[in-house]
Design an enzyme around this catalytic site. Structure first.
Site, PDB file in Angstrom:
ATOM      1  N   LEU A 116       0.825  -1.211   0.000  1.00  7.36           N
ATOM      2  CA  LEU A 116       0.000   0.000   0.000  1.00  7.36           C
ATOM      3  C   LEU A 116       0.865   1.270   0.000  1.00  7.36           C
ATOM      4  CD1 LEU A 116      -2.886   1.161   0.229  1.00  7.36           C
ATOM      5  CD2 LEU A 116      -2.547   1.203   2.704  1.00  7.36           C
ATOM      6  N   ASP A 117       0.660   2.122  -0.988  1.00  6.81           N
ATOM      7  CA  ASP A 117       1.334   3.423  -1.074  1.00  6.81           C
ATOM      8  C   ASP A 117       2.854   3.299  -1.143  1.00  6.81           C
ATOM      9  OD1 ASP A 117      -1.154   4.571  -0.964  1.00  6.81           O
ATOM     10  OD2 ASP A 117      -1.088   4.902   1.202  1.00  6.81           O
TER      11      ASP A 117
END
Lengths: 283, 283, 283, 283
Positions: free
Chosen positions: B227-228
């Site tokens: 994530l990210d």
């Protein structure tokens, strides 16, 4: 080491990149970074900068230049082959405001300016001590409107004596005559303390203050005989507000001037700047 | 017209540029813009993007690709040849915040986004009307943690049906599973509303407010299963101050998100972005 | 001259500005600049900074302070009255990287830093010569994890001896203990070489390089016992690209660090920064 | 709610803040934000903006204004008391380029523009549909050099009919005559698509391209009878490079124009901008 740069400008036509890169390949060169740009597919101008390594022994640069001449002639190139370890020799011209000079000296000392600072020239004595503390020769050559020719003759002699490649006007507040400029075409870099073309000429901070601008800027450009009209290399700005007096604009602006001039110098000595008419290509 | 781009990644060695440019020259191609970069002269990676025009008749792209394959094999290239007029097909995934979608639609309408906006997908109904006003097909596919697999199956079918090249997560607030991502490797672009790696995950503006930052940012990156954490394409920031509440940061941040995502999309569809490990080369 | 500043924090309620400004009026003060901010109309916190001139003879500051105490008590104020000509005494703590120190010395020498640079303290010898060239006392106090307590004792003695108001950690790479910090609450300013809260702790440039960020930043903040978590005073960033190695990020970052720390110091010595929880109000 | 703003300009003298704040205190007002600035301690100009809440019943604004008149007279104030919930009525003047209009409409729709968009006026038909989609009255009033007087008469009638406070020239490419301007002094905001004072007048992007600038800018200012010479409210810039044609500068510049005009409008409707000579104070 054996790192080189070749920088080329010529009329665009098919086959230029192929010819140059085949030549380099035959010299067993390894290309590190290459940038190419064409202004217009139809009859435009072609610009190329290649940085490469060439592991051959002996007098490689001369061999390369000699071998390349044929290609250059064929494509009618303006070109330059530079060995990276042959540092450019810079002369710094300053006046009384020393912040740009100091920034340059500082970067130089910390090893981030890959050039020879060969000589500092000023029409005032203010920079003498600073020059001395960095062991750089300093020459005081008085200069003003009335003695311009004589001053420039002395300056040109010095530049020749020190074998100077590039002149940096680090807040040198005198105008240079066309006679002087033609000796260092596209090799004299000035920092103007405004966002050109706003506030051309004298006292830009005072005029910026009077106009009530919300950003102040600085512009680094090659010097031509048109005052502040030469090809722009780099510009930047900083925000100001209603609380800032002309004196504050100067103070903030000094920071912008320092970083803009520094970037312009570094790009120039890295052979990243190509002049095209009154503009620059910055690779 | 007859404009093409070739984008290449491969292990560095001498002769790549020569081989590629000689090939293009033989095809009577005229190079418009070329950028090359090597991470390391010793055993590094080589990246090249060339934009060129090729005036031949007939099925030029196939000829070019066929002819180039031999060079590609020799140098172990990851490569892609793209005809500029074959626009990339984009799917836009959105949720309830529509400012990024709107910016994209707007640029599209004004003719500054050279891509096909093929379909808009959302887990909410909010964007339906906007999609309709631009005559772009809109699909409401509910999505949340519990029905993720089913939702992604529907989404993938849609993407296939519309022959999608690139998915833009224009503030789509759902996580995508590795199974989904592997279908569009380096072709899913997200906008995260913080200056990554600061404030990974949920509610970045609230956390930026709590931390008392003086700048807020946005980051556009390719989506990976972390994530990210995917390769960053572009970032930018805007100044805030003590008077700005979390709500103000959101408002100001929307502007940054819009321009950052827009730049990332444009560079992507211009084939200017090459993924290398967890980073990007942006030519 | 007779210029003063009063800086106030207190719970919000009606009548504070009226009481303060009436008081100043009765002292025949003329207000030059006034800034006020309330976090929340209902039960929020009130912040006020007034710069004024007071032409009275004699021991004006003591009179002003004495007279104001009653108002301060009534509104439960944290407050400070500062005479502008009584410059703050700064101690500069440095380690081996001297660019921030050099920037501070430079601004000081050019008359743009209205403070006393009383003493430079370092756990290394590198800054000695620089300190000497500016005629500022230099003390080498070795410091590392194992001798922290002894080092801090020596440092605190020095700070007391020189009557120091504010400690500037100008790239001082040692952690300070809570025992040290409590002596200079909200008066120790650090420069961290990242865009906080990204890259807290050691080697931020290397980690920024590994992450592939497109902007690098610097953050100036008051030091608290949570590493790099204190109230942020100022942040800024500079653009980098794929060609920049970790070493380049450091070089570019030095410029950002210098200007961010400089702004933070100037705002602090102008009493423009008020700490509120873990944030700052910057008037 | 009961939120007000008072904005004051007058010759500086001691006691102004005291008088104003005492008055507000007696009205049981609670000050939310206050900003004051004096150009010069000796005979300068004084500027004050206070935002406050006043919980009284009844016709508070009239009471406040009536009560304040005495103070205003005493200090020779230019002043204005504004009730926040009485939104300013804006007229948007546009021509064929609609990006600024669209940005304004968008912010308006998303609830971030605290004003009444009362009417859109254009010398072309291009904006009609857009206006309609936001349910804002649209008037096509042809305008050019030859019919200027007639056009302005119609426009002024419209402005009166809609009870307009402020005119936004959102890329309205016509010159307004002094006769028109005097009706809305300091209440006509223009966006000029250059970094003023560079490129005053027509075709600034083309001229910026010809000059080879490295940054393009936009400027929002109050309109006076000197073309592009009115008091500047806000400016900003964006970086461009040698690859950008005049068309690219326009495209990038549109983003800058949109955000610069938007900030100027918001500060204006928040009564944060005070005109002083040919400059602005922005609180």
């Amino acid at each position: 080491e054996n790192r080189y740069r070749i920088v080329i400008s010529c009329p665009d036509q098919p086959g230029i990149v192929a010819a140059v890169s085949e030549f380099l390949y035959k010299q067993q060169a390894n290309i590190m970074e290459s940038n190419q740009y064409t202004t217009d597919p139809d009859g435009g101008s072609f610009f190329l900068r290649i940085e490469f390594e060439c592991q051959q022994d002996g007098d490689t640069q001369q061999q390369l230049e000699h071998g390349f001449q044929q290609i250059a002639d064929h494509f009618k190139m303006d070109w330059q082959l530079v060995r990276v370890r042959n540092l450019k020799k810079l002369a710094l011209f300053v006046s009384k405001e020393l912040h740009c000079l100091q920034e340059i000296l500082w970067e130089y000392e910390s090893g981030h300016l890959m050039a020879d600072l060969s000589v500092i020239v000023s029409n005032h004595e203010d920079a003498r001590e600073l020059a001395k503390s960095y062991n750089i020769p300093f020459y005081h050559i008085p200069a003003n409107k009335d003695i311009r020719q004589q001053a420039e003759r002395q300056q040109l002699e010095l530049l020749e004596q020190y074998n100077i490649d590039t002149v940096i006007l680090a807040r040198y507040m005198q105008i240079l005559t066309p006679g002087f400029l033609e000796n260092y075409k596209n090799n004299i870099i000035n920092i103007h303390h405004s966002f050109l073309p706003a506030f051309i000429g004298a006292k830009p901070y005072e005029r910026a203050f009077d106009r009530g601008v919300k950003l102040i800027g600085a512009t680094s450009h090659y010097v031509t005989s048109d005052l502040d009209e030469g090809p722009i290399i780099e510009q930047d700005i900083h925000r100001v507000n209603h609380k800032d007096k002309a004196e504050d604009l100067k103070r903030v602006g000094r920071l912008v001037e320092r970083s803009v001039l520094m970037r312009a110098i570094k790009w120039h000595i890295d052979d990243r700047v190509i002049v095209f008419g009154n503009k620059t290509i910055v690779f």
